[in-house]
Scaffold this active site. Sequence first.
Site, PDB file in Angstrom:
ATOM      1  N   CYS A 134     -19.376  25.041 -27.994  1.00  0.00           N
ATOM      2  CA  CYS A 134     -18.448  24.303 -27.136  1.00  0.00           C
ATOM      3  C   CYS A 134     -17.276  23.771 -27.963  1.00  0.00           C
ATOM      4  O   CYS A 134     -16.851  24.411 -28.933  1.00  0.00           O
ATOM      5  CB  CYS A 134     -19.187  23.183 -26.387  1.00  0.00           C
ATOM      6  N   ASP A 203     -23.034  14.665 -25.428  1.00  0.00           N
ATOM      7  CA  ASP A 203     -22.609  13.909 -24.250  1.00  0.00           C
ATOM      8  C   ASP A 203     -23.468  12.669 -24.086  1.00  0.00           C
ATOM      9  O   ASP A 203     -22.980  11.630 -23.678  1.00  0.00           O
ATOM     10  CB  ASP A 203     -22.662  14.777 -22.992  1.00  0.00           C
TER      11      ASP A 203
HETATM   12  C1  RUB Z   1     -18.064  19.037 -23.796  1.00  0.00           C
HETATM   13  C2  RUB Z   1     -19.272  18.939 -24.658  1.00  0.00           C
HETATM   14  C3  RUB Z   1     -19.062  18.314 -26.012  1.00  0.00           C
HETATM   15  C4  RUB Z   1     -19.357  16.813 -25.920  1.00  0.00           C
HETATM   16  C5  RUB Z   1     -18.906  16.079 -27.161  1.00  0.00           C
HETATM   17  O1  RUB Z   1     -18.367  19.369 -22.466  1.00  0.00           O
HETATM   18  O2  RUB Z   1     -20.376  19.247 -24.289  1.00  0.00           O
HETATM   19  O3  RUB Z   1     -19.934  18.875 -26.952  1.00  0.00           O
HETATM   20  O4  RUB Z   1     -18.683  16.250 -24.818  1.00  0.00           O
HETATM   21  O5  RUB Z   1     -17.520  16.208 -27.298  1.00  0.00           O
HETATM   22  P1  RUB Z   1     -17.180  19.479 -21.386  1.00  0.00           P
HETATM   23  P2  RUB Z   1     -16.668  15.174 -28.169  1.00  0.00           P
HETATM   24  O6  RUB Z   1     -16.203  20.471 -21.917  1.00  0.00           O
HETATM   25  O7  RUB Z   1     -17.869  19.936 -20.148  1.00  0.00           O
HETATM   26  O8  RUB Z   1     -16.576  18.101 -21.243  1.00  0.00           O
HETATM   27  O9  RUB Z   1     -17.280  15.171 -29.545  1.00  0.00           O
HETATM   28  O10 RUB Z   1     -15.279  15.747 -28.148  1.00  0.00           O
HETATM   29  O11 RUB Z   1     -16.744  13.841 -27.525  1.00  0.00           O
END
Ligand code: RUB
Length: 314
Positions: A134, A203
């Site tokens: 991701c 998340d």
């Molecule tokens: C994003 C996702 C990321 C976490 C952490 O999912 O799963 O790994 O949110 O991100 P989506 P960060 O694209 O559905 O929002 O470290 O940038 O907070």
Amino acid sequence: MDSSDAAALGIVRLEKTAQEIRTMEIRGAGRIARAAAGALKGYAEALFVDDMEGFREEMKRAAEILLSTRPTAVSLSNSVAMVMRYQASDVSGARREIVKNADRFISSSLKAVDRIGEIGSKRIRSGDTVLTHCNSEAALSIIARAYRDGKDIEVIATESRPRMQGLLTIGFLEEIGISTELIVDSAVRSVINDADAVVVGADVITANGSLVNKIGTSQIALIAHEARTPFIVAAETYKFSPATIMGELVEIEERSPDEVLRDAGRYRHVRVRNPAFDVTPHQYIDVICTEAGAIPPEMSYLIIKERLGWEMND
Ligand code: RUB
């Protein structure tokens, strides 16, 4: 502009942010949390009501609009709770506190991402290949910091179907100059022996140290476990969930079938499912890198208790 115009503009701006979170123009748990804090600050500044009761109700309504956007990321509800923690009994005092809370949340969130990079990068050695899934700011902070410290590293990035956040990841890595391989999600097991570590974002971290992150993360964790490849999670402390101490389960967001199959409607016997996140049990996690230190997942309860406080459940 009179006060009612200012208030109308305030709600329009807040609803715009909410819509951008819903449609994922603003995405990633950290960015969502900061956008929500900024939106509440903007709304409080634009809100001209004289009585405290009215102010309280309007702010509550604004918070609810933001909270209804994406159900999984606890960063959103933690940020809203932190910003809405005001004591003043008069409108201007409450407004000042909300503005201060929002500014404090935004700047400490950005600092936390840097600190996670500093702490987590110590787990990456020169010559390592890091697999990521991701697009996580916190995970990329670890990777970028290792590279900027002069470590010779490479990255394997998954596409992350259906929304292809992997393309954001390779764009970022391209910009800073890290050699990267892009793979389809189902190729992880085929390439895991080329990786020395897996680094992903979060998340939600639950009270027992389990991780909720982008769909597919738990399969990668299983594969890493089988291959004995360290599985590292990058998570700011506001991604830990106080509600899970009270036994609450994390709601997994189900998004539109159209993200998976554009003409899903023409199938009469096929139902497309699109869960956006999955749960990785703590047994598959080697370490969680937070701004407060690199902790074993089993210590998550303490992070929630000591850094977030019980009152966040209220
Ligand atoms: C994003 C996702 C990321 C976490 C952490 O999912 O799963 O790994 O949110 O991100 P989506 P960060 O694209 O559905 O929002 O470290 O940038 O907070």
